[in-house]
Design a protein around this motif. Sequence first.
Motif, mmCIF file in Angstrom:
data_model
loop_
_atom_site.group_PDB
_atom_site.id
_atom_site.type_symbol
_atom_site.label_atom_id
_atom_site.label_comp_id
_atom_site.label_asym_id
_atom_site.label_seq_id
_atom_site.Cartn_x
_atom_site.Cartn_y
_atom_site.Cartn_z
ATOM 1 N N LEU A 13 -11.173 2.498 7.985
ATOM 2 C CA LEU A 13 -11.629 1.782 6.803
ATOM 3 C C LEU A 13 -13.011 1.190 7.017
ATOM 4 O O LEU A 13 -13.352 0.774 8.127
ATOM 5 N N GLN A 14 -13.739 1.130 5.939
ATOM 6 C CA GLN A 14 -14.982 0.365 5.944
ATOM 7 C C GLN A 14 -14.604 -1.103 5.769
ATOM 8 O O GLN A 14 -13.658 -1.442 5.019
ATOM 9 N N GLU A 15 -15.310 -1.969 6.438
ATOM 10 C CA GLU A 15 -15.063 -3.402 6.303
ATOM 11 C C GLU A 15 -15.100 -3.798 4.818
ATOM 12 O O GLU A 15 -15.994 -3.372 4.076
ATOM 13 N N GLY A 16 -14.117 -4.582 4.403
ATOM 14 C CA GLY A 16 -14.046 -5.010 3.008
ATOM 15 C C GLY A 16 -13.086 -4.203 2.160
ATOM 16 O O GLY A 16 -12.704 -4.633 1.066
ATOM 17 N N ALA A 17 -12.678 -3.038 2.664
ATOM 18 C CA ALA A 17 -11.762 -2.185 1.897
ATOM 19 C C ALA A 17 -10.332 -2.692 2.003
ATOM 20 O O ALA A 17 -9.985 -3.472 2.896
ATOM 21 N N ASN A 18 -9.506 -2.215 1.069
ATOM 22 C CA ASN A 18 -8.083 -2.550 1.069
ATOM 23 C C ASN A 18 -7.275 -1.354 1.578
ATOM 24 O O ASN A 18 -7.730 -0.207 1.499
ATOM 25 N N SER A 19 -6.074 -1.614 2.079
ATOM 26 C CA SER A 19 -5.237 -0.516 2.551
ATOM 27 C C SER A 19 -3.766 -0.861 2.392
ATOM 28 O O SER A 19 -3.386 -2.030 2.297
ATOM 29 N N THR A 20 -2.962 0.203 2.364
ATOM 30 C CA THR A 20 -1.508 0.060 2.292
ATOM 31 C C THR A 20 -0.884 0.912 3.381
ATOM 32 O O THR A 20 -1.160 2.116 3.475
ATOM 33 N N ILE A 49 10.688 -9.612 7.180
ATOM 34 C CA ILE A 49 10.827 -9.396 5.745
ATOM 35 C C ILE A 49 11.924 -8.372 5.443
ATOM 36 O O ILE A 49 11.637 -7.217 5.112
ATOM 37 N N PRO A 50 13.199 -8.764 5.561
ATOM 38 C CA PRO A 50 14.282 -7.830 5.267
ATOM 39 C C PRO A 50 14.359 -7.422 3.792
ATOM 40 O O PRO A 50 14.918 -6.373 3.466
ATOM 41 N N SER A 51 13.768 -8.240 2.913
ATOM 42 C CA SER A 51 13.696 -7.890 1.493
ATOM 43 C C SER A 51 12.646 -8.777 0.824
ATOM 44 O O SER A 51 12.236 -9.797 1.392
ATOM 45 N N GLY A 52 12.196 -8.345 -0.359
ATOM 46 C CA GLY A 52 11.270 -9.158 -1.110
ATOM 47 C C GLY A 52 9.824 -9.025 -0.668
ATOM 48 O O GLY A 52 9.446 -8.047 -0.042
ATOM 49 N N THR A 53 9.023 -10.011 -1.040
ATOM 50 C CA THR A 53 7.593 -10.010 -0.788
ATOM 51 C C THR A 53 7.173 -11.306 -0.126
ATOM 52 O O THR A 53 7.666 -12.379 -0.475
ATOM 53 N N LYS A 54 6.272 -11.170 0.843
ATOM 54 C CA LYS A 54 5.690 -12.334 1.495
ATOM 55 C C LYS A 54 4.193 -12.138 1.599
ATOM 56 O O LYS A 54 3.713 -11.011 1.675
ATOM 57 N N LEU A 59 -3.020 -10.674 4.187
ATOM 58 C CA LEU A 59 -1.926 -9.740 4.411
ATOM 59 C C LEU A 59 -0.741 -10.079 3.522
ATOM 60 O O LEU A 59 -0.438 -11.249 3.288
ATOM 61 N N SER A 60 -0.095 -9.048 3.043
ATOM 62 C CA SER A 60 1.169 -9.242 2.336
ATOM 63 C C SER A 60 2.077 -8.066 2.650
ATOM 64 O O SER A 60 1.608 -6.998 3.055
ATOM 65 N N ALA A 61 3.361 -8.291 2.481
ATOM 66 C CA ALA A 61 4.333 -7.238 2.754
ATOM 67 C C ALA A 61 5.414 -7.271 1.694
ATOM 68 O O ALA A 61 5.780 -8.338 1.195
ATOM 69 N N THR A 62 5.903 -6.078 1.383
ATOM 70 C CA THR A 62 6.996 -5.935 0.425
ATOM 71 C C THR A 62 8.019 -5.001 1.008
ATOM 72 O O THR A 62 7.673 -3.925 1.509
ATOM 73 N N THR A 66 16.854 -1.505 -0.999
ATOM 74 C CA THR A 66 17.725 -0.494 -1.612
ATOM 75 C C THR A 66 17.130 0.904 -1.491
ATOM 76 O O THR A 66 17.861 1.889 -1.497
ATOM 77 N N GLU A 67 15.805 0.993 -1.384
ATOM 78 C CA GLU A 67 15.154 2.293 -1.253
ATOM 79 C C GLU A 67 14.655 2.545 0.168
ATOM 80 O O GLU A 67 13.977 3.533 0.427
ATOM 81 N N ARG A 68 14.970 1.652 1.054
ATOM 82 C CA ARG A 68 14.744 1.801 2.501
ATOM 83 C C ARG A 68 13.277 2.014 2.866
ATOM 84 O O ARG A 68 12.931 2.913 3.654
ATOM 85 N N TYR A 69 12.394 1.195 2.302
ATOM 86 C CA TYR A 69 11.010 1.258 2.723
ATOM 87 C C TYR A 69 10.374 -0.114 2.649
ATOM 88 O O TYR A 69 10.873 -1.021 1.973
ATOM 89 N N SER A 70 9.273 -0.235 3.371
ATOM 90 C CA SER A 70 8.491 -1.465 3.370
ATOM 91 C C SER A 70 7.012 -1.100 3.357
ATOM 92 O O SER A 70 6.621 -0.061 3.913
ATOM 93 N N LEU A 71 6.211 -1.943 2.732
ATOM 94 C CA LEU A 71 4.776 -1.733 2.632
ATOM 95 C C LEU A 71 4.039 -2.957 3.172
ATOM 96 O O LEU A 71 4.455 -4.087 2.948
#
Lengths: 112, 111
Positions: A13-20, A49-54, A59-62, A66-71
Motif C-alpha cells: 500500500l501507499q501511505e494513506g491508503a485504506n485496506s481490508t 472479536i468473536p462477533s460484531g464490530t470493534k 483499525l476496526s474489525a468485523t 454465522t458466515e464464518r469470516y472476519s474482516l
Amino acid sequence: GIQVEQSPPDLILQEGANSTLRCNFSDSVNNLQWFHQNPWGQLINLFYIPSGTKQNGRLSATTVATERYSLLYISSSQTTDSGVYFCAGRGYSGAGSYQLTFGKGTKLSVIP
Amino acid sequence: DAGITQSPRYKITETGRQVTLMCHQTWSHSYMFWYRQDLGHGLRLIYYSAAADITDKGEVPDGYVVSRSKTENFPLTLESATRSQTSVYFCASSELADTQYFGPGTRLTVL
C-alpha cells in the motif's frame, strides 16, 4: 480442527491508503482474535472479536460468525502498520480445548 | 509492569542437548501457552496450561516437555534437541482463555 484462510497473502500500500484483510474459517469459532507481528517479530493483540464490530483508532474489525469470516480494516495506513497480520480462532471442539488455530497471515508493506 | 517475558531471547545449541526456555508473566493469568513459528507453517501450539499443575498437549507436542508449578512460570524443555526444532518460540498468556498476550519470543537454533 478448524482451517483458517487469510487473504490476500501479500499487500503493498501507499501511505494513506485504506485496506481490508479477510479471514475465513472452515467451521464455527467461539474465539477469534487479530494480531499484528511487527518487523521486529513482536506479536501484538489487536482485537478479540468473536462477533460484531470493534474499532481502535484507525483499525476496526468485523466478525460475521454465522458466515464464518472476519474482516480487518486499516484506514489511512502508515509505515508503522507494516508487518504481518494474523487471525486466529478456536473451534467448538469440546470442553477444555483452548487451542487457537492461526492463519498463515497477510504480509502488509506500507510505502511512503 | 513487566507483562510477559521470555529468556533467553537467542539460543544456539547442538543436537542432542537439553534446552529449557523460560516464560514468566506478572499478570497472574490462569492460562499460558507455548507456540512455535516456522516459515510455511505459521504459529502452532505446542502445549498449554489452564492453571498451575494443569497442562495439556497442543498441535505439535512431540519432543517437548512442560511444567507449571507456579502460576507465573511456564518453562518449555526440549529434552534432546533436534534440528527440526530450530524455530522461534513464543509464550503467551490469557486470563479467561480469550485475549492472548505474547512474549517477545526466543529464537532457537539447533546445530
